[in-house]
Design a protein around this motif. Sequence first.
Motif, PDB file in Angstrom:
ATOM      1  N   GLY A 100     -25.988   8.564  15.275  1.00  0.00           N
ATOM      2  CA  GLY A 100     -25.796   9.320  14.052  1.00  0.00           C
ATOM      3  C   GLY A 100     -26.280  10.749  14.130  1.00  0.00           C
ATOM      4  O   GLY A 100     -26.470  11.401  13.088  1.00  0.00           O
ATOM      5  N   LEU A 101     -26.480  11.270  15.340  1.00  0.00           N
ATOM      6  CA  LEU A 101     -26.892  12.656  15.521  1.00  0.00           C
ATOM      7  C   LEU A 101     -25.647  13.511  15.733  1.00  0.00           C
ATOM      8  O   LEU A 101     -24.820  13.214  16.601  1.00  0.00           O
ATOM      9  N   GLU A 102     -25.521  14.567  14.955  1.00  0.00           N
ATOM     10  CA  GLU A 102     -24.288  15.361  14.967  1.00  0.00           C
ATOM     11  C   GLU A 102     -24.367  16.497  15.982  1.00  0.00           C
ATOM     12  O   GLU A 102     -24.302  17.685  15.622  1.00  0.00           O
ATOM     13  N   THR A 103     -24.531  16.173  17.239  1.00  0.00           N
ATOM     14  CA  THR A 103     -24.510  17.198  18.276  1.00  0.00           C
ATOM     15  C   THR A 103     -23.083  17.378  18.787  1.00  0.00           C
ATOM     16  O   THR A 103     -22.219  16.526  18.549  1.00  0.00           O
ATOM     17  N   GLU A 104     -22.847  18.479  19.490  1.00  0.00           N
ATOM     18  CA  GLU A 104     -21.516  18.699  20.046  1.00  0.00           C
ATOM     19  C   GLU A 104     -21.611  19.544  21.308  1.00  0.00           C
ATOM     20  O   GLU A 104     -22.551  20.318  21.491  1.00  0.00           O
ATOM     21  N   ILE A 105     -20.631  19.363  22.167  1.00  0.00           N
ATOM     22  CA  ILE A 105     -20.514  20.183  23.372  1.00  0.00           C
ATOM     23  C   ILE A 105     -19.763  21.462  23.005  1.00  0.00           C
ATOM     24  O   ILE A 105     -18.725  21.409  22.341  1.00  0.00           O
ATOM     25  N   VAL A 106     -20.306  22.604  23.436  1.00  0.00           N
ATOM     26  CA  VAL A 106     -19.672  23.892  23.128  1.00  0.00           C
ATOM     27  C   VAL A 106     -19.365  24.637  24.422  1.00  0.00           C
ATOM     28  O   VAL A 106     -20.026  24.452  25.446  1.00  0.00           O
ATOM     29  N   THR A 107     -18.360  25.493  24.351  1.00  0.00           N
ATOM     30  CA  THR A 107     -17.892  26.263  25.503  1.00  0.00           C
ATOM     31  C   THR A 107     -18.692  27.559  25.630  1.00  0.00           C
ATOM     32  O   THR A 107     -19.384  27.979  24.689  1.00  0.00           O
ATOM     33  N   PRO A 108     -18.569  28.251  26.771  1.00  0.00           N
ATOM     34  CA  PRO A 108     -19.243  29.556  26.907  1.00  0.00           C
ATOM     35  C   PRO A 108     -18.829  30.537  25.815  1.00  0.00           C
ATOM     36  O   PRO A 108     -19.658  31.318  25.321  1.00  0.00           O
ATOM     37  N   LYS A 121     -21.484  32.276  22.962  1.00  0.00           N
ATOM     38  CA  LYS A 121     -21.640  33.702  22.641  1.00  0.00           C
ATOM     39  C   LYS A 121     -21.635  33.945  21.137  1.00  0.00           C
ATOM     40  O   LYS A 121     -22.303  34.856  20.640  1.00  0.00           O
ATOM     41  N   LYS A 122     -20.899  33.119  20.401  1.00  0.00           N
ATOM     42  CA  LYS A 122     -20.860  33.267  18.944  1.00  0.00           C
ATOM     43  C   LYS A 122     -22.124  32.676  18.304  1.00  0.00           C
ATOM     44  O   LYS A 122     -22.638  33.220  17.325  1.00  0.00           O
ATOM     45  N   ILE A 123     -22.596  31.563  18.857  1.00  0.00           N
ATOM     46  CA  ILE A 123     -23.761  30.896  18.282  1.00  0.00           C
ATOM     47  C   ILE A 123     -25.050  31.638  18.635  1.00  0.00           C
ATOM     48  O   ILE A 123     -25.916  31.838  17.783  1.00  0.00           O
ATOM     49  N   ALA A 124     -25.184  32.017  19.907  1.00  0.00           N
ATOM     50  CA  ALA A 124     -26.399  32.664  20.407  1.00  0.00           C
ATOM     51  C   ALA A 124     -26.003  33.940  21.140  1.00  0.00           C
ATOM     52  O   ALA A 124     -25.939  33.983  22.372  1.00  0.00           O
ATOM     53  N   PRO A 125     -25.717  35.006  20.410  1.00  0.00           N
ATOM     54  CA  PRO A 125     -25.080  36.195  21.005  1.00  0.00           C
ATOM     55  C   PRO A 125     -25.915  36.943  22.034  1.00  0.00           C
ATOM     56  O   PRO A 125     -25.346  37.741  22.785  1.00  0.00           O
ATOM     57  N   THR A 149     -23.727  34.453  29.375  1.00  0.00           N
ATOM     58  CA  THR A 149     -23.127  33.164  29.738  1.00  0.00           C
ATOM     59  C   THR A 149     -22.497  33.165  31.130  1.00  0.00           C
ATOM     60  O   THR A 149     -21.794  32.213  31.480  1.00  0.00           O
ATOM     61  N   ASP A 150     -22.771  34.173  31.930  1.00  0.00           N
ATOM     62  CA  ASP A 150     -22.245  34.177  33.299  1.00  0.00           C
ATOM     63  C   ASP A 150     -22.736  32.929  34.041  1.00  0.00           C
ATOM     64  O   ASP A 150     -23.942  32.658  34.095  1.00  0.00           O
ATOM     65  N   GLY A 151     -21.813  32.168  34.605  1.00  0.00           N
ATOM     66  CA  GLY A 151     -22.169  30.964  35.352  1.00  0.00           C
ATOM     67  C   GLY A 151     -22.429  29.741  34.497  1.00  0.00           C
ATOM     68  O   GLY A 151     -22.717  28.665  35.024  1.00  0.00           O
ATOM     69  N   ILE A 152     -22.325  29.856  33.180  1.00  0.00           N
ATOM     70  CA  ILE A 152     -22.583  28.725  32.286  1.00  0.00           C
ATOM     71  C   ILE A 152     -21.290  27.925  32.084  1.00  0.00           C
ATOM     72  O   ILE A 152     -20.241  28.490  31.755  1.00  0.00           O
ATOM     73  N   LEU A 153     -21.379  26.609  32.269  1.00  0.00           N
ATOM     74  CA  LEU A 153     -20.218  25.729  32.071  1.00  0.00           C
ATOM     75  C   LEU A 153     -20.042  25.331  30.616  1.00  0.00           C
ATOM     76  O   LEU A 153     -18.930  25.071  30.154  1.00  0.00           O
ATOM     77  N   GLY A 154     -21.131  25.217  29.905  1.00  0.00           N
ATOM     78  CA  GLY A 154     -21.091  24.796  28.518  1.00  0.00           C
ATOM     79  C   GLY A 154     -22.502  24.510  28.044  1.00  0.00           C
ATOM     80  O   GLY A 154     -23.487  24.794  28.742  1.00  0.00           O
ATOM     81  N   ALA A 155     -22.623  23.940  26.849  1.00  0.00           N
ATOM     82  CA  ALA A 155     -23.941  23.664  26.283  1.00  0.00           C
ATOM     83  C   ALA A 155     -23.828  22.533  25.282  1.00  0.00           C
ATOM     84  O   ALA A 155     -22.735  22.175  24.823  1.00  0.00           O
ATOM     85  N   LEU A 156     -24.974  21.954  24.940  1.00  0.00           N
ATOM     86  CA  LEU A 156     -25.078  20.964  23.872  1.00  0.00           C
ATOM     87  C   LEU A 156     -25.665  21.661  22.655  1.00  0.00           C
ATOM     88  O   LEU A 156     -26.739  22.264  22.732  1.00  0.00           O
ATOM     89  N   TYR A 157     -24.954  21.600  21.537  1.00  0.00           N
ATOM     90  CA  TYR A 157     -25.434  22.220  20.303  1.00  0.00           C
ATOM     91  C   TYR A 157     -25.969  21.141  19.369  1.00  0.00           C
ATOM     92  O   TYR A 157     -25.312  20.128  19.125  1.00  0.00           O
ATOM     93  N   ASP A 158     -27.169  21.364  18.838  1.00  0.00           N
ATOM     94  CA  ASP A 158     -27.790  20.426  17.902  1.00  0.00           C
ATOM     95  C   ASP A 158     -28.194  21.184  16.645  1.00  0.00           C
ATOM     96  O   ASP A 158     -29.081  22.045  16.684  1.00  0.00           O
ATOM     97  N   PRO A 159     -27.560  20.903  15.515  1.00  0.00           N
ATOM     98  CA  PRO A 159     -27.884  21.633  14.287  1.00  0.00           C
ATOM     99  C   PRO A 159     -29.271  21.314  13.738  1.00  0.00           C
ATOM    100  O   PRO A 159     -29.781  22.053  12.880  1.00  0.00           O
ATOM    101  N   LEU A 160     -29.917  20.232  14.201  1.00  0.00           N
ATOM    102  CA  LEU A 160     -31.241  19.864  13.704  1.00  0.00           C
ATOM    103  C   LEU A 160     -32.360  20.670  14.346  1.00  0.00           C
ATOM    104  O   LEU A 160     -33.478  20.710  13.832  1.00  0.00           O
ATOM    105  N   ASP A 161     -32.108  21.280  15.491  1.00  0.00           N
ATOM    106  CA  ASP A 161     -33.156  22.033  16.182  1.00  0.00           C
ATOM    107  C   ASP A 161     -33.705  23.143  15.285  1.00  0.00           C
ATOM    108  O   ASP A 161     -32.987  23.708  14.443  1.00  0.00           O
ATOM    109  N   GLY A 162     -34.958  23.456  15.497  1.00  0.00           N
ATOM    110  CA  GLY A 162     -35.547  24.530  14.721  1.00  0.00           C
ATOM    111  C   GLY A 162     -37.017  24.705  15.048  1.00  0.00           C
ATOM    112  O   GLY A 162     -37.501  24.238  16.071  1.00  0.00           O
TER     113      GLY A 162
END
Length: 805
Positions: free
Chosen positions: A113-121, A125-129, A133-146
């Motif tokens: 029930g955790l709403e995480t998602e895989i995001v592209t490079p 850039k939009k989430i964490a400007p 992102t050179d060399g980055i394949l992707g990331a896991l985004y978690d809206p609960l982090d803080g």
Amino acid sequence: MKTTTRVVVIGGGVVGCSVLYHLTKLGWSDVMLLERSDLTSGSTWHAAGGFHTLNGDTNMAALQGYTIRLYKELEEITGMSCGLHHVGGITLADNRDRFDMLLAERAKHRFMGLETEIVTPEEIKKIAPITNTDGILGALYDPLDGHLDPSGTTHAYAKAARMGGATIETHCMVNETNQRPDGTWDVVTDKGTIHAEHVVNAGGLWAREVGAMAGVYLPLHPMEHQYLVTEEIPQIAEMIDAGGEHPHVMDPAGESYLRQEGRGLCIGFYEQPCRPWAVDGTPWNFGHELLPDDFDKIEDSIAFAYKRFPVLETAGVKSVIHGPFTFAPDGNPLVGPVPGLQNYWSACGVMAGFSQGGGVGLMLAQWMIEGECERDTFAMDVARFGDWISPGYTRPKVIENYQKRFSVSYPNEELPAARPNRTTPMYDIFTEMGAVWGQQFGLEVVNYFAQGTEPTYETPSFRRSDAFEATAREVMGVRNGVGINEVHNFGKYLVTGSGARNWLNRIMAGRIPQPGRISLTPMLSPKGRLIGDFTVSCLAEDRFQLTASYGAQAYHFRWFKQHKVDGVTVENISDKRNGFQIAGPKARDVLAACTRADISDFKFLDVRPMTIGMTECLVQRVSYTGDLGYEIYCNPMAQRQLWTTLWNEGQKHGMVPFGMRAMMSLRLDKFFGSWLSEFSPDYTAAETGLDRFISFKKDTDFIGRKPAEEERENGAARQLAAFEVEAEDADVQGYEPIWLDGSVQGFCTSGGYSHFAGKSIALGFLPTERIAEGLAVEIEILGQMRPANLITTPLFDADGARMRG
């Protein structure tokens, strides 16, 4: 100051205050916390205050989710601010393995029930400007982090606890903890002595010293940890002025975590040239101090951070926070009743206090008040380490864990620090035979034997490893002939005395066998949860041997001691009795040639003493391989002689040695479950099929009987099943979601490749009403939906003719 109380919690950091609050929340108001200085002294006050749900252990991740959701509740209860910033967070992947790990974690989160998602490079850039992102394949985004305010949060816990009736004494130094004959405790302080039923060690940096007062060693060690806070950064200031906040960014490649702090940034590092702190003990006068700045050890980390976050290169450093945090050897907390002590509880080693503190408090309070937790807590149970552990072992393992804090965690990885530590008499013989070693509970265990050009090191991977062919060779050696391996990785217990049978009938849910016979039985908690799956061997009417998971021996022996009765002696003989398993169609031929005893009438589930070669042994007709097989136990002093006898005779029959990789493939052929995978306190006997071993006919009110009978009457809502998976190069490891009718309706418990059948197999739970032969589902493996079909017929020896014949 009060002089009597039900519970004394020692330590006023975030964990101690969480435990205190949760005790009151669950109904115990006569509870007390003692703090030698002020609340938050120690590690809490200088913590970075970040929180996240990502954790390699699924139950720990769930508890972290609980902790994060709790903060708003605390604010509502107390009217105090925790300084919450739910900004979300991303974890970067710069290579295929890291991305595989994130895919695996995302899959687990689906059924949690955790709403995480895989995001592209591009999305990163939009989430964490500020991220390069050179060399980055992707990331896991978690809206609960803080992140939050560590001091404000700790005081909110404390206020909520006081509102529930708890007492907090600050500037109260604990000098002694002395147990009375009735099991209660005298806690001696500089303000007087307090008589308590229970003591909770939440000592944080001083947990080792507090434990020593009770005569116990807790495997903990503080590490120096450093993070930096920058001056104002224009890009961050612009986001704030526009009404936004920058999310957290975890960069495993750079061993760093980053978050917004004011109008600047906070970045911390888990650097490789790390240093342990207070090796010989934490000074009692340490509290609100920091360690001297040390830029040298994070020089490489900073250089990497400049490339990943270019805005840092021109940012001024506002402050440097360099302080100690306490770690356990595997990085998880040490929680629960301390083995060997009555009414003494651990709540220590909670390195990620603001991610885990709430969950730790909840679990410990449930444990104390209700007798058990709502979920499997073995990953943080203090009993996952035995009495063999020492400071000399703990320190290198803690260093290793710190250095690998942001490393990829592989399902087949064997970490090298402090090894080999504990070995059997076979270690050098097996090493010469090409053994590739793993470890369990500090003991070296063979994973597989490398022969010829087979790899002598198994490369860690989320996919099928380079040990695949060696494992296949061993599996077929067992199925087509005879294999041999050690039985040292079984926990073993000797139960003796005139009341042994009655005691076992109370402790175990299953039938207790007659002399010369074996039975399989689950062990249940009072709420009917699985806390063990045992083989019980009746050696005489007043003498029994029990076997179960080696890694759970401290956990199980603690339970036995908690339920001890007069007339029964229980001894842990896990390392006092060793030997071998031989299995395969030629196993009987080997055994018959090695003994003068007549084994023609040696039936399945028989047990008897036997002389094999020159060695006095205990032999039982059972095998976890699901094949014709025998477990042969002896005194470890005679083990090498027993090996010589069995191995020399075995060569005439093509005997092969095999390790745990082959064992775990072989058990899949029969759909046999494994402890902490299919069988754990998260599940019941009816859910896992172990209810077929419960003896509802016996007239004993065994522990867990009432809930087990209720579940038999009402049925289990979910049921364990086996699946054949159309996999490619990756098999199920555990906790992959099972998709049915377009939604997640179940999850996997474990899986792997059946080398005998040439098929990928998974075990997992689905709603009971959907269990049916041939049911088509999809299992998400590393982000890919793999077709699978439910199967009910074992892949090998379906009618048990070979195993029982």
